[in-house]
Write an enzyme that holds these catalytic residues in place. Sequence first.
Site, mmCIF file in Angstrom:
data_model
loop_
_atom_site.group_PDB
_atom_site.id
_atom_site.type_symbol
_atom_site.label_atom_id
_atom_site.label_comp_id
_atom_site.label_asym_id
_atom_site.label_seq_id
_atom_site.Cartn_x
_atom_site.Cartn_y
_atom_site.Cartn_z
ATOM 1 N N GLU A 99 0.834 -1.201 0.000
ATOM 2 C CA GLU A 99 0.000 0.000 0.000
ATOM 3 C C GLU A 99 0.869 1.252 0.000
ATOM 4 O O GLU A 99 1.491 1.601 1.011
ATOM 5 C CB GLU A 99 -0.933 0.027 1.211
ATOM 6 N N LYS A 228 -8.203 -15.739 15.465
ATOM 7 C CA LYS A 228 -8.342 -15.364 14.055
ATOM 8 C C LYS A 228 -9.774 -15.073 13.631
ATOM 9 O O LYS A 228 -10.145 -15.262 12.475
ATOM 10 C CB LYS A 228 -7.720 -16.452 13.153
ATOM 11 N N ASP A 303 2.152 -14.575 12.746
ATOM 12 C CA ASP A 303 1.012 -15.246 12.122
ATOM 13 C C ASP A 303 0.076 -14.186 11.554
ATOM 14 O O ASP A 303 -0.625 -13.496 12.288
ATOM 15 C CB ASP A 303 0.284 -16.099 13.168
ATOM 16 N N HIS A 398 -2.510 10.178 -1.180
ATOM 17 C CA HIS A 398 -2.650 8.921 -1.933
ATOM 18 C C HIS A 398 -2.441 9.150 -3.433
ATOM 19 O O HIS A 398 -1.940 8.262 -4.129
ATOM 20 C CB HIS A 398 -3.994 8.270 -1.650
#
Length: 403
Positions: A99, A228, A303, A398
């Site tokens: 990004e 998760k 993770d 951006h």
Amino acid sequence: MTDPSDLARRVREGELRLHELDDHADPETAATARRLFVEGETDTDLDTVGEYAFDAATAEPNIENMIGGTQVPVGVVGPVEIDGGAVDGERYLPLATTEGALIASVNRGCSAIRAAGGATARVLKNGMTRAPVFTVEDVGEAATVAAWVRENTDALAAAAESTTSHGELTDVTPYVVGDSVFLRFTYDTKDAMGMNMATIATEEACGVVEAETPASLVALSGNLCTDKKPAAINAVEGRGRTVAADVFIPHDLVEERFKTTADAIAEANTRKNLVGSAKAGSLGFNAHAANTVAAAFLALGQDIAQVVEGSNAITTVEEREDGLYASLTIASLEVGTVGGGTGLATQAEALEVVGVTGGGDPAGSNADALAEVIATAALAGELSLLAALASRHLSSAHEELGR
């Protein structure tokens, strides 16, 4: 030496399965053979996937059916000054992302924090959880099992800790739902993230529960852990490290570094992160903490799926007489400096940049330090994005950097 082309042919003809290649060749050759097979089956060119720096043998605990490696650009933010419980001084943090503008934004926040004299960070709580679910006859038996667990945590700890030289069972909390009994085991896993450690230890303890009570194990994970997945229990009770970072920035620095005012940033935070998140029913009351957490996890061998819990954070901002106070509290940041992907070559190097390679002295201090650095960087990202929104510079940033 085994010919990878011949191995790929044998897979293609049905003589071998992909996962069986590890029994017929070294890890590097097996990966090459799989890559050749996939190229032939899909008519693709995987030359770049086959260019990786780590040792295939080292990656064996982390991957099955390996064909190569994927590359994500890695940038760095910092230095940022941190007064932490496990960190004292300046640290850099590598971040891996695709990004555009993210690194620049976090770095702008780090620069402002550094100019203000640094941030304060603390790990407030530490506990990796696993919550098996048992079945019983009725709520009467469920109450009996819950009472037995509360009175026999020492026996459960002895069983659980017999499976590990590092993990320590710190709590077992029963939850009853009809004829289901959930036991939320909590462990201090030191410098390991500890999910596997907690799972193996809990399985041993479950045998004691079944032997001593009428409960019968249904599943080693009953989703009350919660791993998760977005979950309010993690927001309230925490999982992994509960960590907070805060900073005070004088008015002149706010205007110099962010081109806006403390009042405008505070209002943006209240209306966006607090009111907007509440209206949306969000579990995370922040601007984009997951951005920094995910980039850090990718770079540092964590993770990656546990960014779900890592986004469970609250950002607070207030204007004070002399400047702006801002904090970020992440309820469940699951990090480790040993085990998992931390032994892979690029991830190990990134951990060295942070200064938290391997086990700490005392045990757990390196993982605490990593949590404090990530939380501080995520706070920097929160400040920068809120300032961009308050000054209406988000889209222009951006356009320039996030092409």
